[in-house]
Scaffold this motif. Structure first.
Motif, mmCIF file in Angstrom:
data_model
loop_
_atom_site.group_PDB
_atom_site.id
_atom_site.type_symbol
_atom_site.label_atom_id
_atom_site.label_comp_id
_atom_site.label_asym_id
_atom_site.label_seq_id
_atom_site.Cartn_x
_atom_site.Cartn_y
_atom_site.Cartn_z
ATOM 1 N N ASN A 10 0.841 -1.172 0.042
ATOM 2 C CA ASN A 10 0.049 -0.102 0.137
ATOM 3 C C ASN A 10 0.912 1.281 0.162
ATOM 4 O O ASN A 10 0.402 2.342 -0.813
ATOM 5 N N HIS A 11 1.880 1.233 0.903
ATOM 6 C CA HIS A 11 2.759 2.420 0.638
ATOM 7 C C HIS A 11 3.566 2.641 -0.480
ATOM 8 O O HIS A 11 3.673 3.671 -1.076
ATOM 9 N N ALA A 12 3.974 1.318 -1.190
ATOM 10 C CA ALA A 12 4.686 1.649 -2.351
ATOM 11 C C ALA A 12 3.425 2.050 -3.507
ATOM 12 O O ALA A 12 3.923 3.008 -4.209
ATOM 13 N N LEU A 13 2.539 1.662 -3.505
ATOM 14 C CA LEU A 13 1.495 2.042 -4.533
ATOM 15 C C LEU A 13 1.149 3.602 -4.370
ATOM 16 O O LEU A 13 1.123 4.263 -5.532
ATOM 17 N N ILE A 18 1.810 9.206 -6.182
ATOM 18 C CA ILE A 18 2.409 10.483 -5.731
ATOM 19 C C ILE A 18 3.526 10.777 -6.801
ATOM 20 O O ILE A 18 3.571 12.064 -7.265
ATOM 21 N N PHE A 19 4.441 9.897 -7.171
ATOM 22 C CA PHE A 19 5.482 10.289 -7.958
ATOM 23 C C PHE A 19 5.032 10.526 -9.299
ATOM 24 O O PHE A 19 5.518 11.434 -10.027
ATOM 25 N N GLY A 20 4.026 9.762 -9.767
ATOM 26 C CA GLY A 20 3.471 10.060 -11.282
ATOM 27 C C GLY A 20 2.859 11.212 -11.213
ATOM 28 O O GLY A 20 2.737 11.978 -12.172
#
Length: 52
Positions: A10-13, A18-20
């Motif tokens: 979940n944190h990675a997603l 956010i990065f995208g």
């Protein structure tokens, strides 16, 4: 009541989203800086500046 720990996926997603969004914002901003004046002048020449 037992609470489940959040999964790392979940944190990675969320981080990827956010990065995208940040990359998309940077691309749109760079495009506006490059072509913004041309867009505004085109609208003004065509009489559509009030629609902008």
């Amino acid at each position: 009541m037992d609470r489940l720990a959040p999964r790392p996926l979940n944190h990675a997603l969320i981080a990827a989203l956010i990065f995208g969004a940040a990359v998309l914002t940077a691309v749109v901003f760079a495009g506006w800086m490059r072509f913004g004046a041309d867009i505004v002048l085109t609208y003004a020449e065509n009489g559509l500046s009030s629609c902008f």
